[in-house]
Design a protein around this motif. Sequence first.
Motif, short mmCIF file in Angstrom:
data_model
loop_
_atom_site.label_atom_id
_atom_site.label_comp_id
_atom_site.label_asym_id
_atom_site.label_seq_id
_atom_site.Cartn_x
_atom_site.Cartn_y
_atom_site.Cartn_z
N TYR A 27 -49.48 5.35 85.72
CA TYR A 27 -50.63 6.19 85.39
C TYR A 27 -51.18 6.77 86.67
N GLY A 28 -51.56 8.02 86.66
CA GLY A 28 -51.94 8.70 87.88
C GLY A 28 -53.28 8.30 88.45
N ALA A 29 -54.18 7.85 87.61
CA ALA A 29 -55.53 7.52 88.10
C ALA A 29 -55.80 6.05 87.79
N THR A 30 -57.04 5.64 87.97
CA THR A 30 -57.39 4.27 87.60
C THR A 30 -57.24 4.11 86.09
N PRO A 31 -56.41 3.20 85.68
CA PRO A 31 -56.12 3.11 84.24
C PRO A 31 -57.16 2.29 83.48
N TYR A 32 -57.27 2.58 82.23
CA TYR A 32 -57.92 1.68 81.29
C TYR A 32 -56.80 0.89 80.63
N LEU A 33 -56.85 -0.42 80.69
CA LEU A 33 -55.75 -1.26 80.24
C LEU A 33 -56.19 -2.21 79.13
N PHE A 34 -55.30 -2.43 78.21
CA PHE A 34 -55.63 -3.22 77.03
C PHE A 34 -54.45 -4.12 76.69
N TRP A 35 -54.78 -5.25 76.07
CA TRP A 35 -53.79 -6.07 75.39
C TRP A 35 -54.23 -6.23 73.94
N TYR A 36 -53.29 -5.92 73.04
CA TYR A 36 -53.52 -6.10 71.62
C TYR A 36 -52.53 -7.14 71.08
N VAL A 37 -52.94 -7.83 70.02
CA VAL A 37 -52.05 -8.76 69.34
C VAL A 37 -51.89 -8.33 67.89
N GLN A 38 -50.68 -8.48 67.41
CA GLN A 38 -50.38 -8.12 66.02
C GLN A 38 -49.67 -9.29 65.35
N SER A 39 -50.34 -9.91 64.41
CA SER A 39 -49.70 -10.96 63.62
C SER A 39 -48.91 -10.31 62.50
N PRO A 40 -47.92 -11.01 61.97
CA PRO A 40 -47.06 -10.40 60.94
C PRO A 40 -47.86 -9.80 59.79
N GLY A 41 -47.58 -8.55 59.49
CA GLY A 41 -48.24 -7.88 58.38
C GLY A 41 -49.68 -7.49 58.64
#
Lengths: 115, 114
Positions: A27-41
């Motif tokens: 990413y060219g600038a300071t990024p906004y970063l995230f972690w998401y979790v997805q349980s089945p379905g």
Amino acid sequence: AQSVTQPDIHITVSEGASLELRCNYSYGATPYLFWYVQSPGQGLQLLLKYFSGDTLVQGIKGFEAEFKRSQSSFNLRKPSVHWSDAAEYFCAVGSISGGYNKLIFGAGTRLAVHP
Amino acid sequence: EPEVTQTPSHQVTQMGQEVILRCVPISNHLYFYWYRQILGQKVEFLVSFYNNEISEKSEIFDDQFSVERPDGSNFTLKIRSTKLEDSAMYFCASSDPQGSDEQFFGPGTRLTVL
């Protein structure tokens, strides 16, 4: 162009063991970063986010992540994994344009937890 | 706790048919998004919507796709003539007035095109 790489497609750990899921971004600038979790379905649940400030961020369910600008990384960690943590984990970078935030996701890491 | 809702949870349609996927974003949010996830693949951005117009759309979002906010609560994604490759999970998301904060995702609609 912005991109996110999650090198590990599938990880298996024993319950109680520590966990680190890797994420690298471009990413060219300071990024906004995230972690998401997805349980089945299920849909996507936000675990944590980094916008600025302290590079070690705490999230829900005992997760934390560390932003390392020099390595373009935002790895997710948990000191002791529970069986209920088995799910797919997505790292994402936010592309800010015109005041809104388009998320670009990595391919995901599927976590299996052995009893 | 407020949440994004989506209906239906599963839609099965024949190739060439039109489908409308519905979303109710969180009530005070002003930015709305659609993403899709083809089975086994990453989540992909389709479109963002603000102030009753599209802010940005991806290459995937071609002329077969459209979005609308028909009233004060719903946000819809229409696919005019579905193709087999449109089969995917479609996620709606919304974010707060600043737009740069967390996006809240709905549970998704699984679209199956036969």
